[in-house]
Design a protein around this motif. Structure first.
Motif, PDB file in Angstrom:
ATOM      1  N   GLY A 216      -2.206 -66.881 -15.001  1.00  0.00           N
ATOM      2  CA  GLY A 216      -3.595 -67.304 -15.152  1.00  0.00           C
ATOM      3  C   GLY A 216      -4.092 -68.160 -14.003  1.00  0.00           C
ATOM      4  O   GLY A 216      -5.219 -68.657 -14.052  1.00  0.00           O
ATOM      5  N   GLY A 217      -3.249 -68.380 -12.981  1.00  0.00           N
ATOM      6  CA  GLY A 217      -3.674 -69.142 -11.812  1.00  0.00           C
ATOM      7  C   GLY A 217      -3.427 -70.639 -11.891  1.00  0.00           C
ATOM      8  O   GLY A 217      -3.833 -71.384 -11.007  1.00  0.00           O
TER       9      GLY A 217
ATOM     10  N   PRO B 140     -12.528 -72.239 -22.541  1.00  0.00           N
ATOM     11  CA  PRO B 140     -13.246 -70.966 -22.337  1.00  0.00           C
ATOM     12  C   PRO B 140     -13.898 -70.469 -23.633  1.00  0.00           C
ATOM     13  O   PRO B 140     -15.015 -69.947 -23.595  1.00  0.00           O
ATOM     14  CB  PRO B 140     -12.142 -69.989 -21.903  1.00  0.00           C
ATOM     15  N   HIS B 141     -13.206 -70.644 -24.764  1.00  0.00           N
ATOM     16  CA  HIS B 141     -13.772 -70.081 -26.003  1.00  0.00           C
ATOM     17  C   HIS B 141     -15.017 -70.831 -26.476  1.00  0.00           C
ATOM     18  O   HIS B 141     -15.953 -70.212 -26.962  1.00  0.00           O
ATOM     19  CB  HIS B 141     -12.731 -69.954 -27.123  1.00  0.00           C
ATOM     20  N   HIS B 142     -15.043 -72.160 -26.286  1.00  0.00           N
ATOM     21  CA  HIS B 142     -16.255 -72.872 -26.702  1.00  0.00           C
ATOM     22  C   HIS B 142     -17.400 -72.682 -25.703  1.00  0.00           C
ATOM     23  O   HIS B 142     -18.558 -72.924 -26.035  1.00  0.00           O
ATOM     24  CB  HIS B 142     -15.959 -74.363 -26.923  1.00  0.00           C
TER      25      HIS B 142
ATOM     26  N   ALA C  67     -10.437 -76.842 -19.619  1.00  0.00           N
ATOM     27  CA  ALA C  67      -9.040 -76.783 -20.067  1.00  0.00           C
ATOM     28  C   ALA C  67      -8.894 -75.623 -21.028  1.00  0.00           C
ATOM     29  O   ALA C  67      -9.854 -75.241 -21.695  1.00  0.00           O
ATOM     30  CB  ALA C  67      -8.657 -78.095 -20.761  1.00  0.00           C
ATOM     31  N   THR C  68      -7.689 -75.043 -21.105  1.00  0.00           N
ATOM     32  CA  THR C  68      -7.576 -73.816 -21.909  1.00  0.00           C
ATOM     33  C   THR C  68      -7.343 -74.060 -23.403  1.00  0.00           C
ATOM     34  O   THR C  68      -7.707 -73.246 -24.219  1.00  0.00           O
ATOM     35  CB  THR C  68      -6.408 -72.928 -21.418  1.00  0.00           C
ATOM     36  N   ASP C  69      -6.664 -75.166 -23.758  1.00  0.00           N
ATOM     37  CA  ASP C  69      -6.123 -75.322 -25.117  1.00  0.00           C
ATOM     38  C   ASP C  69      -5.292 -74.089 -25.504  1.00  0.00           C
ATOM     39  O   ASP C  69      -5.387 -73.584 -26.629  1.00  0.00           O
ATOM     40  CB  ASP C  69      -7.213 -75.611 -26.147  1.00  0.00           C
TER      41      ASP C  69
ATOM     42  N   PRO D  62      -3.826 -67.937 -27.418  1.00  0.00           N
ATOM     43  CA  PRO D  62      -3.462 -68.168 -26.012  1.00  0.00           C
ATOM     44  C   PRO D  62      -4.699 -68.227 -25.123  1.00  0.00           C
ATOM     45  O   PRO D  62      -5.687 -67.545 -25.390  1.00  0.00           O
ATOM     46  CB  PRO D  62      -2.590 -66.958 -25.664  1.00  0.00           C
ATOM     47  N   GLY D  63      -4.628 -69.050 -24.053  1.00  0.00           N
ATOM     48  CA  GLY D  63      -5.812 -69.245 -23.213  1.00  0.00           C
ATOM     49  C   GLY D  63      -5.585 -69.134 -21.720  1.00  0.00           C
ATOM     50  O   GLY D  63      -6.526 -68.936 -20.964  1.00  0.00           O
TER      51      GLY D  63
END
Ligand code: NCD
Ligand code: ZN
Ligand code: ZN
Ligand code: ZN
Length: 437
Positions: A85-86, A256-258, A301-303, A320-321
């Protein structure tokens, strides 16, 4: 001096600008940033085809699990997913099994991580009582994390007074206190197996707003340093913005999801889309996006929170994020919904400064060669089956994205290149702020 590798034909993010340049690496350090023709001779050359090279991305909120939760994710699979994911530097959360709540458990994590990491990892601990903060920091954790609405090991930090006492300790030790801000008095606890709609209703906007308000008030009184994890509501963000204007030392992060999903995805993904805090309506997603754009949300941040599919059927919160973050955020950039410099800032310099990650966040001569090469031209659909994480599902699955990670360098070596993990040696290190005994 001969370099070990020259990255050429690149666009390099250097001091806030994009340079048409190359990068020379010797051992684990950057030794030159300049025109390809001016680079020193190197053993190897990697032509990145005009792609963008950024400082290695930082994720200050992830759950690598391991130990008794290795069936969900372990240090190797988790950091493989991270570099795919970098990400080159992570802060790992303390809600492990056993929990990271004592100096012994911190030392056990350090010992166990050695030799298993594809990238650098530091971690949080949760003190059983405020006076144990110093001991935890001495044993090697980077920052302190609390869950206002749950207990890892008998501790409770759910009232303003409890948080205030803890903040006095963390601020006198000069570290940040990160909080999962949901007021337990306002969330429903009806156990597992909830539909995503019911789960979301049990985690109302008010619970986040009230918890953030409490934490901010405690921070003001204690002259503390607060970091609010995964903000998800307009009301919560608004409180933080007001507190910043009042001079309170607070930062916050968004996932990203929020930033990209509304609860409309519940219909398609069901319990798989359950997460805490829950996905919200458009009004909140727009507020989060706008606040990332203007810098009120400091950090991305991914959480990354892996569970098994069977656990997801029982509505365990999180997914997963690591492997969707760059595609999602840089697609928002390409669609004009987020400014590029802000996204880079929020994934590099801001987290590095806030959490004192001295080896991370900047491309320059003499710096650690942690680099992320991003392709802003490709179009692809997110494919959960290709994840390196043990958790092979995502509420982003099938989404058409316009960016992806091409390569990731950790400590001078490419570990991820064009879809594959290419370094068999695990060069990641455990990072820690204080001396550990
Ligand atoms: C996280 C987890 O599974 O550890 N779950 C989640 O829904 N975000 C815990 C957390 O970050 O609150
Ligand atoms: Zn949380
Ligand atoms: Zn989390
Ligand atoms: Zn050490």
């Amino acid at each position: 001096m001969e370099a070990s590798v020259n990255i050429t034909n690149a666009k390099v993010w250097h001091r806030g600008e994009i340079l048409e340049a190359g990068i020379s690496i010797a051992d684990d350090r950057i030794v030159e940033v300049g025109k390809d023709s001016s680079l020193p001779r190197a053993e190897r050359e990697l032509d990145v085809g005009g792609r963008l090279v950024f400082p290695g991305l930082i994720d200050v909120h992830c759950h690598l699990r391991d130990f008794e939760l290795s069936y969900k994710e372990d240090f190797s699979s988790g950091t493989a997913s991270a570099v795919a994911g970098g990400f080159t530097t992570l802060l790992d959360m303390p809600n492990t099994k056993p929990p990271t709540t004592t100096p012994e458990s911190v030392r056990a994590k350090i010992r166990s991580m050695r030799g298993k990491l594809f990238c650098d990892v530091g971690f949080y601990a949760t003190p059983k009582a405020p006076e144990q903060v110093g001991g935890l920091l001495d044993s090697g954790c980077m920052a302190i994390k609390i869950y206002m609405a749950r207990s890892l090991d008998g501790e409770t930090y759910s009232t303003e007074e409890e948080i205030y006492k803890l903040l006095r300790e963390t601020s006198s030790q000069g570290v940040v206190l990160s909080v999962h801000a949901e007021d337990p008095k306002m969330i429903g606890m009806l156990g597992e197996n909830l539909s995503p709609y019911l789960h979301a209703r049990f985690h109302p906007i008010k619970a986040e707003e009230r918890a953030i308000e409490m934490a901010l008030s405690a921070t003001k009184r204690a002259h503390g340093r607060l970091h609010v994890c995964h903000v998800s509501t307009l009301e919560g963000v608004s409180k933080i913005i007001r507190a910043k204007r009042d001079g309170i030392d607070v930062t916050c992060e968004a996932t990203p999801h929020h930033a990209a999903l509304t609860k409309d995805v519940f219909g398609r993904f069901g319990k798989m889309a359950v997460v805490e805090p829950p996905l919200r309506s458009k009004r909140h997603v727009e507020a989060v996006l706008k606040s990332i754009s203007n810098g009120d949300v400091d950090i991305l941040a991914t959480d990354h929170a892996p569970h098994t599919l069977e656990e997801k059927e029982r509505a365990y919160p999180g997914f997963p994020g690591f492997e969707i973050a760059v595609p999602v955020f840089f697609t928002l950039v390409r669609e004009g919904l987020l400014p590029l410099d802000r996204v880079i800032d929020a994934l590099t310099i801001r987290p590095a400064r806030r959490f004192s990650l001295y080896n991370a966040g900047i491309i320059d001569v003499g710096r650690m060669a942690n680099l992320t090469v991003i392709d802003l031209k490709r179009e692809k659909r997110i494919d959960q089956n290709r994840f390196f994480s043990k958790a092979k599902y995502s509420p982003f699955n099938g989404m058409l994205v316009k960016a992806g990670v091409y390569a990731t360098f950790v400590r001078g070596r490419e570990v991820f290149l064009d879809g594959e993990i290419v370094s068999p040696t695990k060069l990641g290190k455990v990072i820690h702020g204080h001396i550990h005994r």
